[in-house]
Design an enzyme around this catalytic site. Sequence first.
Site, short mmCIF file in Angstrom:
data_model
loop_
_atom_site.label_atom_id
_atom_site.label_comp_id
_atom_site.label_asym_id
_atom_site.label_seq_id
_atom_site.Cartn_x
_atom_site.Cartn_y
_atom_site.Cartn_z
N ARG A 185 3.98 -12.71 -13.85
CA ARG A 185 4.57 -11.65 -13.53
C ARG A 185 4.28 -10.85 -12.33
O ARG A 185 4.81 -9.92 -12.21
CB ARG A 185 3.40 -10.83 -14.62
CG ARG A 185 1.99 -10.68 -14.39
CD ARG A 185 1.11 -10.26 -15.57
NE ARG A 185 0.34 -8.73 -14.65
CZ ARG A 185 -0.67 -8.09 -15.13
NH1 ARG A 185 -1.44 -8.66 -16.09
NH2 ARG A 185 -1.03 -7.14 -14.84
N ASN B 193 1.00 -6.88 -20.48
CA ASN B 193 1.30 -7.38 -19.21
C ASN B 193 1.43 -8.88 -19.32
O ASN B 193 1.81 -10.14 -18.69
CB ASN B 193 1.22 -7.08 -18.19
CG ASN B 193 0.90 -5.22 -18.27
OD1 ASN B 193 2.15 -5.03 -18.53
ND2 ASN B 193 -0.42 -4.32 -17.57
N ASP B 194 -0.02 -9.54 -19.81
CA ASP B 194 -0.28 -10.86 -19.52
C ASP B 194 0.31 -11.07 -21.18
O ASP B 194 0.99 -12.53 -21.29
CB ASP B 194 -2.16 -10.93 -20.54
CG ASP B 194 -2.76 -10.37 -18.18
OD1 ASP B 194 -1.77 -11.46 -17.29
OD2 ASP B 194 -2.94 -9.94 -18.22
N ARG C 150 -10.37 -0.24 -14.97
CA ARG C 150 -9.91 -1.91 -15.02
C ARG C 150 -11.31 -1.79 -14.11
O ARG C 150 -10.56 -1.30 -12.40
CB ARG C 150 -8.69 -2.46 -14.13
CG ARG C 150 -7.36 -1.87 -15.09
CD ARG C 150 -6.17 -2.19 -14.18
NE ARG C 150 -5.04 -2.74 -15.13
CZ ARG C 150 -4.13 -2.24 -15.62
NH1 ARG C 150 -3.94 -1.33 -15.69
NH2 ARG C 150 -2.77 -2.91 -16.35
N ARG D 36 -14.06 -1.53 -19.30
CA ARG D 36 -13.00 -2.63 -19.35
C ARG D 36 -13.99 -3.12 -18.49
O ARG D 36 -14.34 -3.99 -17.25
CB ARG D 36 -11.46 -3.12 -19.15
CG ARG D 36 -11.07 -5.10 -19.27
CD ARG D 36 -9.55 -5.21 -19.42
NE ARG D 36 -9.40 -4.92 -17.69
CZ ARG D 36 -8.25 -5.05 -16.92
NH1 ARG D 36 -7.27 -5.77 -18.18
NH2 ARG D 36 -8.01 -5.24 -16.10
N GLU E 83 -4.54 -10.26 -25.33
CA GLU E 83 -3.18 -10.96 -24.14
C GLU E 83 -2.73 -12.21 -23.61
O GLU E 83 -2.34 -12.76 -22.68
CB GLU E 83 -3.94 -9.61 -22.50
CG GLU E 83 -5.13 -10.36 -22.58
CD GLU E 83 -5.25 -9.44 -21.36
OE1 GLU E 83 -4.55 -8.81 -20.39
OE2 GLU E 83 -6.18 -9.75 -21.47
N CYS F 52 -2.15 -1.29 -23.71
CA CYS F 52 -2.41 -0.49 -22.44
C CYS F 52 -1.58 -1.16 -21.61
O CYS F 52 -2.09 -0.80 -20.57
CB CYS F 52 -3.71 -0.39 -22.30
SG CYS F 52 -3.97 -1.87 -22.71
N HIS G 113 1.02 -1.54 0.17
CA HIS G 113 -0.16 0.37 0.21
C HIS G 113 0.82 1.40 0.00
O HIS G 113 0.82 1.96 -0.83
CB HIS G 113 -1.16 0.22 1.11
CG HIS G 113 -2.09 -0.74 1.01
ND1 HIS G 113 -3.09 -1.40 1.58
CD2 HIS G 113 -2.87 -0.79 -0.18
CE1 HIS G 113 -4.05 -2.58 1.78
NE2 HIS G 113 -3.90 -1.72 0.61
C1 PEP Z 1 -2.35 -6.25 -19.81
O1 PEP Z 1 -2.52 -7.34 -19.36
O2 PEP Z 1 -1.06 -5.66 -20.03
C2 PEP Z 1 -3.56 -5.65 -19.30
C3 PEP Z 1 -4.02 -3.98 -18.85
O3 PEP Z 1 -4.38 -5.37 -18.40
P1 PEP Z 1 -3.79 -5.74 -16.62
O4 PEP Z 1 -2.90 -5.59 -16.43
O5 PEP Z 1 -4.54 -5.43 -15.94
O6 PEP Z 1 -3.60 -8.02 -16.39
MG MG Z 2 -4.12 -8.24 -18.72
#
Ligand code: PEP
Ligand code: MG
Length: 558
Positions: A471, A460-461, A302, A338, A437, A508, A195
């Site tokens: 991750r 990210n995914d 999100r 989303r 993703e 994103c 946090h």
């Molecule tokens: C991603 O996976 O890049 C993404 C933007 O979604 P999240 O980070 O919420 O999984």
């Molecule tokens: Mg994602």
Amino acid sequence: MSFLLHGVGVSEGIAIGHAHLASPATLDVTHYLLPRNQIDHEVERLKHAFATVRLELETLQASVSEGPAFAEFNAFIELHHMILDDPTLSDSAVNCIIQTQCNAEWAIHQQMEVLIAQFEAIEDAYLRERKADVTQVVERILKVLLGLPGYIPPPLKHDGSSILVAHDLSPADVMQYKQHQFAAFLTDLGGITSHTAIVARSLNIPSIVAMQHAHQIIYNNDLLIVDGSRGIVIVNPDKHILAEYRLKKNQLDLEKRKLKRLRTLPTITLDGSIIELHANIELPQDIGPVKESGAAGIGLFRSEFLFLNRDNLPCEEEQFEAYRVVAESMQEMPVTIRTFDLGADKNLKHTIHRAATNPALGLRAIRLSLAEPVMFLTQLRAILRASAYGNVRILIPMLSGDFEIAQTLQCIEQAKQQLREAHQPFDEAIPVGGMIEIPAAALCIASFIRKLDFLSIGTNDLIQYTLAIDRVDETVAHLYDPLHPAVLWLLSKIIHSANLENIPVSLCGEIAGDIQYTRLLLGMGLKQFSMYPAQILTIKQEILKSHLPLIRPLTKRF
Ligand code: PEP
Ligand code: MG
């Protein structure tokens, strides 16, 4: 003597100032037995300490009523209230005093250990980290019991040049430090998702966590250079290093000020290509910074973050209100909501969560939504209703193929029909997009392009699933490589295919806001980026200096 300390930088920037050590957590409590006739008094003493801390938290909450970190701050205070009211802590501590005739300090410390053991058994890494909040609440109670002064020491100097050094800090403490105008803070403990780190980032104060024993090695009033970007602290630097960092800091400050001038400029490359920079948000309260950043829309809302800290699912009305506020305040700019990406590391407290061996590969995101049609239809109706108040788009997370796309579109049609029958207004032509993703989605991109209105790449995914790197697992973090040829190949394929068919494609994931990837993505043909508001102007500046015909040939080989 001058020396260097390393930690994990959680908030960028350079600060130069003198160390101000916060008092160490006083958790070394002694144990003593009380005569029978003093037990009632001891119980009262403990209850009084709880009441004092409750008041302390309320005062703290009332003292911060606005600003970018307000939402997070409120959530932390609520969490600390919940811990304070948890019978495992309060009632059990009282029972402990009555049954074992021990002192209040010892009783509360024992119960803290019980609660911490419970948190440690939780699989979810984020929830496991919340044990730090239990410690922080108990520290507050102990301070009252021991008659120690308030936890927040005022800075030695009031010119914003003191640097706070602490063993650990609660987010509430960090908020108070903001009012005291510290220049930076350093803590021995804490992780990237703690946090404290979250609040620090939203406050924009250079800060470093996980400094191990910094609190014992640094002395009050030591001169410190904090380099938040590199995660290093130079203690008592010599005059040459100091001069170098002063120069660096001045340059950074100047650049930051200059960046603000870019806010209203259109985002156009040197050769005249228009690029769109959108913002990622988690809560309606994030809209303030979005407006300040000059973002052209919301590229990723999100939505699941709205409801993570609660037991029950939000009703349609409550969701509608949250989405409507964002849609209305962005006026005609696009707002990409989303649908819930629940599962894996994000779970509602007691619902729908079941332990899985590989949660990231399990019932997550659209898979969970399709498995819970009542929940999904409720959310879809809420989003559709909000579309009557702005330029709303629906984004579906973690789609893997045709069957899921068809099922999803069917659900959206069903939600629309329900609203038509109820005479509720909504945008009949609301665009529906898919997150790309999963490698399978990237490899079968043609089918996504045919069936959806827009795409959003979740790197990210996409990186996690392409490289088989969890991750959230720091032990394999060094293998999480956005520049892996396989990742670059997939990115290039998605962007190229979408551009060829004239379907909007955005990115994103975190790399959208990381300047070291901006030119690469531009070269691949990306025209829409979505990132945290604080990153937008830096990325805009890089785009304004870029010349696509010069960059493109360099990315051809992917
Ligand atoms: C991603 O996976 O890049 C993404 C933007 O979604 P999240 O980070 O919420 O999984
Ligand atoms: Mg994602």
